[in-house]
Design a protein around this motif. Structure first.
Motif, PDB file in Angstrom:
ATOM      1  N   ALA A 193       0.851  -1.190   0.000  1.00  0.00           N
ATOM      2  CA  ALA A 193       0.000   0.000   0.000  1.00  0.00           C
ATOM      3  C   ALA A 193       0.886   1.239   0.000  1.00  0.00           C
ATOM      4  N   GLY A 194       0.427   2.279  -0.680  1.00  0.00           N
ATOM      5  CA  GLY A 194       1.167   3.532  -0.740  1.00  0.00           C
ATOM      6  C   GLY A 194       2.014   3.690  -1.977  1.00  0.00           C
ATOM      7  N   LEU A 195       2.184   2.618  -2.748  1.00  0.00           N
ATOM      8  CA  LEU A 195       2.995   2.680  -3.959  1.00  0.00           C
ATOM      9  C   LEU A 195       2.096   2.865  -5.179  1.00  0.00           C
ATOM     10  N   GLY A 235       9.024   7.526  -8.270  1.00  0.00           N
ATOM     11  CA  GLY A 235       8.718   6.760  -7.074  1.00  0.00           C
ATOM     12  C   GLY A 235       7.579   5.774  -7.257  1.00  0.00           C
ATOM     13  N   THR A 236       7.357   5.324  -8.490  1.00  0.00           N
ATOM     14  CA  THR A 236       6.243   4.433  -8.782  1.00  0.00           C
ATOM     15  C   THR A 236       6.704   2.994  -8.988  1.00  0.00           C
ATOM     16  N   LEU A 237       5.737   2.094  -9.107  1.00  0.00           N
ATOM     17  CA  LEU A 237       6.060   0.699  -9.400  1.00  0.00           C
ATOM     18  C   LEU A 237       6.780   0.579 -10.736  1.00  0.00           C
ATOM     19  N   VAL A 238       6.375   1.361 -11.726  1.00  0.00           N
ATOM     20  CA  VAL A 238       7.040   1.321 -13.029  1.00  0.00           C
ATOM     21  C   VAL A 238       8.512   1.698 -12.891  1.00  0.00           C
ATOM     22  N   ASN A 239       8.819   2.731 -12.131  1.00  0.00           N
ATOM     23  CA  ASN A 239      10.221   3.101 -11.898  1.00  0.00           C
ATOM     24  C   ASN A 239      10.989   1.936 -11.274  1.00  0.00           C
TER      25      ASN A 239
END
Length: 336
Positions: free
Chosen positions: A108-110, A121-125
């Motif tokens: 959570a939070g991502l 700061g994302t999952l893709v990054n």
């Protein structure tokens, strides 16, 4: 002597060599290449043709609607361009990974994908950094192929494609909603109140709210949205329940809006749970503390299943409740 029409494409590095025979003559070129090169979408082939990447008999073939002539057709794949955004060293819980896909247990939070207000700061990054050279390119870019998403504050399982072929297969499975294949998506949800029957289905179309464009609403003119739910446990003293929700469609905020629509909004959801704060104030000390520590909607993507895009093997993954939701469960069971 004509070449056989069933000749598969030869793979020599970044070159794809396709043999066209007498039976193929006159077929539209982009359609023919797409049938022989299943790892590339027809749109991708059209784009490559316009870039001068397709040749035959010493000529460059730039018109996707051109007719096929017998002989060898060569398509040269360019090196994938660097991904935008850039990779970042963000910790990931990897449940499964191979050359075609990766399954992660998102905290959570991502945020899943960069957008306004979340440029990094994302999952893709995180995936760009983690996967590195194993990202052979989706649409010609070395990036992960996102086929479904979880809200920022929803935890749990998410699958991502590493290449065009996997992206096309997984996208088709999610678009089919598991009606003809093994796709499974199940969520654990803590809700306010107790449904009046053990299980049910919410069949209510969804669209963006005309009153608040940041919210989704049930509306007759919306897209089909179906959620199947089942009560797993009731917490009568806390006036709450634990449900399992299985998606038959996958619309934005679907579970959150559907549960609020039937009068049992997600615990912790301050967007769709209008009376959340009032109900939370009535909890015992332990449950109230666990809910405050949760700090988000109590929704977790606990089960994910699909057919592997290369082998067709059915893969099924499960994720236990994260610690903060497990603490809420313990507190609800003990709530005086």
């Amino acid at each position: 002597m004509s070449l056989p029409s069933s000749e598969p494409a030869a793979d020599t590095g970044r070159l794809r060599v396709v043999a066209a025979g007498a039976d193929d003559v006159g077929e539209r070129l982009d359609r023919f290449l797409a049938s022989r090169l299943p790892e590339l979408s027809r749109a991708r082939i059209q784009a490559l043709m316009r870039q001068g990447a397709v040749r035959s008999g010493g000529r460059t073939l730039e018109d996707p609607s051109a007719k096929v002539n017998a002989g060898e057709i060569v398509l040269e794949l360019p090196e994938p361009t660097p991904a935008e955004p850039k990779g970042e060293d963000i910790p990931l819980v990897v449940v499964y990974e191979d050359d075609d896909l990766i399954v992660v247990d998102k905290p959570a939070g991502l945020v899943v994908h960069p957008a306004a207000g979340h440029a990094d700061g994302t999952l893709v990054n995180a995936l760009i950094a983690h996967c590195g050279a194993s990202l052979s390119g989706v649409g010609g870019v070395a990036r992960p192929g996102i086929v479904h998403r979880l809200d920022k504050d929803t935890s749990g399982l998410l699958v991502v494609a590493k290449n065009d072929a996997a992206h096309r297969s997984l996208s088709a499975q999610f678009a089919d909603h598991g009606r003809t294949g093994p796709l499974v998506r199940a969520y654990l949800a803590f809700v306010w109140g107790a449904p009046d029957r053990p299980r049910g289905t919410v069949d209510a179309p969804l669209a963006r709210s005309v009153k608040n464009r940041e919210k989704i609403a049930v509306t007759a003119s919306g897209r089909e949205a179906i959620t199947h739910w089942e009560t797993l446990e009731r917490f009568d003293s806390a006036h709450a329940s634990l449900l399992e929700c299985r998606l038959e469609t996958g619309r934005t905020h679907q579970i959150r809006v559907h549960l609020a629509h039937i009068g049992h909004p997600l615990i912790g959801d301050e967007v769709y749970g209008a009376s959340h704060r009032t109900k939370a104030s009535r909890l015992g000390e332990g449950a109230a503390g666990a809910l405050a520590a949760l700090g988000r909607q109590a929704l977790h993507a606990a089960e994910l299943g699909f057919a592997h895009p290369r082998t067709a093997e059915t893969l099924l993954f499960e994720s236990p409740l994260p610690p903060e939701m497990d603490d809420l469960l313990t507190a609800f069971r003990a709530n005086p």
